[in-house]
Design a protein around this motif. Sequence first.
Motif, PDB file in Angstrom:
ATOM      1  N   UNK A  59       0.836  -1.193   0.000  1.00 25.23           N
ATOM      2  CA  UNK A  59       0.000   0.000   0.000  1.00 25.23           C
ATOM      3  C   UNK A  59       0.873   1.247   0.000  1.00 25.23           C
ATOM      4  N   UNK A  60       0.297   2.344  -0.484  1.00 26.24           N
ATOM      5  CA  UNK A  60       1.025   3.608  -0.470  1.00 26.24           C
ATOM      6  C   UNK A  60       1.204   4.066   0.978  1.00 26.24           C
ATOM      7  N   UNK A  61       1.482   5.311   1.134  1.00 30.05           N
ATOM      8  CA  UNK A  61       1.663   5.844   2.485  1.00 30.05           C
ATOM      9  C   UNK A  61       0.334   5.802   3.216  1.00 30.05           C
ATOM     10  N   UNK A  62       0.347   5.158   4.359  1.00 31.62           N
ATOM     11  CA  UNK A  62      -0.849   5.083   5.183  1.00 31.62           C
ATOM     12  C   UNK A  62      -0.795   6.218   6.188  1.00 31.62           C
ATOM     13  N   UNK A  63      -1.885   6.919   6.332  1.00 33.27           N
ATOM     14  CA  UNK A  63      -1.931   8.049   7.249  1.00 33.27           C
ATOM     15  C   UNK A  63      -2.337   7.626   8.645  1.00 33.27           C
ATOM     16  N   UNK A  64      -2.430   8.594   9.540  1.00 35.45           N
ATOM     17  CA  UNK A  64      -2.854   8.265  10.905  1.00 35.45           C
ATOM     18  C   UNK A  64      -4.347   7.964  10.992  1.00 35.45           C
ATOM     19  N   UNK A  65      -5.097   8.370   9.991  1.00 38.04           N
ATOM     20  CA  UNK A  65      -6.540   8.116   9.968  1.00 38.04           C
ATOM     21  C   UNK A  65      -6.899   7.210   8.806  1.00 38.04           C
ATOM     22  N   UNK A  66      -8.198   7.027   8.533  1.00 40.41           N
ATOM     23  CA  UNK A  66      -8.621   6.199   7.406  1.00 40.41           C
ATOM     24  C   UNK A  66      -8.030   6.719   6.096  1.00 40.41           C
ATOM     25  N   UNK A 108      -2.265   9.077  32.185  1.00 44.70           N
ATOM     26  CA  UNK A 108      -3.333   8.491  31.365  1.00 44.70           C
ATOM     27  C   UNK A 108      -3.550   9.239  30.056  1.00 44.70           C
ATOM     28  N   UNK A 109      -2.995  10.432  29.935  1.00 40.42           N
ATOM     29  CA  UNK A 109      -3.220  11.260  28.747  1.00 40.42           C
ATOM     30  C   UNK A 109      -2.724  10.581  27.467  1.00 40.42           C
ATOM     31  N   UNK A 110      -1.507   9.995  27.396  1.00 40.37           N
ATOM     32  CA  UNK A 110      -1.058   9.383  26.137  1.00 40.37           C
ATOM     33  C   UNK A 110      -1.948   8.232  25.662  1.00 40.37           C
ATOM     34  N   UNK A 111      -2.654   7.584  26.589  1.00 43.27           N
ATOM     35  CA  UNK A 111      -3.526   6.482  26.187  1.00 43.27           C
ATOM     36  C   UNK A 111      -4.830   6.976  25.560  1.00 43.27           C
ATOM     37  N   UNK A 112      -5.127   8.284  25.722  1.00 40.48           N
ATOM     38  CA  UNK A 112      -6.321   8.875  25.117  1.00 40.48           C
ATOM     39  C   UNK A 112      -6.008   9.546  23.782  1.00 40.48           C
ATOM     40  N   UNK A 113      -4.724   9.768  23.479  1.00 38.57           N
ATOM     41  CA  UNK A 113      -4.331  10.467  22.253  1.00 38.57           C
ATOM     42  C   UNK A 113      -3.987   9.450  21.166  1.00 38.57           C
ATOM     43  N   UNK A 114      -4.545   9.640  19.971  1.00 37.66           N
ATOM     44  CA  UNK A 114      -4.239   8.727  18.866  1.00 37.66           C
ATOM     45  C   UNK A 114      -2.861   9.000  18.273  1.00 37.66           C
ATOM     46  N   UNK A 115      -2.295  10.181  18.510  1.00 36.56           N
ATOM     47  CA  UNK A 115      -0.981  10.509  17.939  1.00 36.56           C
ATOM     48  C   UNK A 115       0.153   9.745  18.614  1.00 36.56           C
ATOM     49  N   UNK A 116      -0.098   9.134  19.766  1.00 34.83           N
ATOM     50  CA  UNK A 116       0.933   8.352  20.469  1.00 34.83           C
ATOM     51  C   UNK A 116       0.771   6.854  20.228  1.00 34.83           C
ATOM     52  N   UNK A 117      -0.218   6.472  19.442  1.00 34.72           N
ATOM     53  CA  UNK A 117      -0.499   5.045  19.232  1.00 34.72           C
ATOM     54  C   UNK A 117      -0.204   4.637  17.795  1.00 34.72           C
ATOM     55  N   UNK A 118      -0.044   3.332  17.570  1.00 33.07           N
ATOM     56  CA  UNK A 118       0.143   2.775  16.234  1.00 33.07           C
ATOM     57  C   UNK A 118      -1.218   2.613  15.572  1.00 33.07           C
ATOM     58  N   UNK A 119      -1.327   3.046  14.325  1.00 34.23           N
ATOM     59  CA  UNK A 119      -2.585   2.931  13.577  1.00 34.23           C
ATOM     60  C   UNK A 119      -2.511   1.687  12.688  1.00 34.23           C
ATOM     61  N   UNK A 120      -3.306   0.682  13.004  1.00 35.82           N
ATOM     62  CA  UNK A 120      -3.388  -0.535  12.190  1.00 35.82           C
ATOM     63  C   UNK A 120      -4.539  -0.381  11.210  1.00 35.82           C
ATOM     64  N   UNK A 121      -4.252  -0.537   9.904  1.00 38.90           N
ATOM     65  CA  UNK A 121      -5.256  -0.360   8.853  1.00 38.90           C
ATOM     66  C   UNK A 121      -5.772  -1.726   8.387  1.00 38.90           C
ATOM     67  N   UNK A 122      -7.106  -1.836   8.271  1.00 44.10           N
ATOM     68  CA  UNK A 122      -7.761  -3.071   7.837  1.00 44.10           C
ATOM     69  C   UNK A 122      -8.719  -2.759   6.697  1.00 44.10           C
TER      70      UNK A 122
END
Length: 136
Positions: A59-66, A108-122
């Motif tokens: 796949x091309x570059x996958x972004x942080x969102x869909x 607990x703040x980093x667990x609420x932010x999507x910018x600190x997590x890995x985005x798995x695309x399906x």
Amino acid sequence: MDATMENKMGLPPPYESTTPYPAPPPSYFGSNPPPPGPVIPTAPPRTTVITTGPTVSRPGKLGPGPTGTLCATCNKSVVTRVEYVANNRTHIVSAALCVLAGCCCGCLVPYCMTSCKTANHYCPQCKAFIGSRVPS
């Protein structure tokens, strides 16, 4: 002269008679003699089978969102479904906030932010894993 006398005089010992040629080795062909001339072995014919497997396109570059991409499993153009998973970076930022802030609420703040997590695309059609984006 006898043998002990020859040794005392420095003469070599007498030579014993041997058979002129050794016996030939047994034949490897059994009772069939080899054909005259050089023997060139022939190899059996080779059969080549060519198969084509499924083509896997990265796949091309996958972004942080869909992200819109082509699914390699179902070969459809889809917009990916994203699941966010905590990674080592999330845990390290959480531990640093806990130490710096001095309270457990800040960790607990980093667990609420999507910018600190890995985005798995399906793929939403066939539910196949397409790729992941790790934050930098």
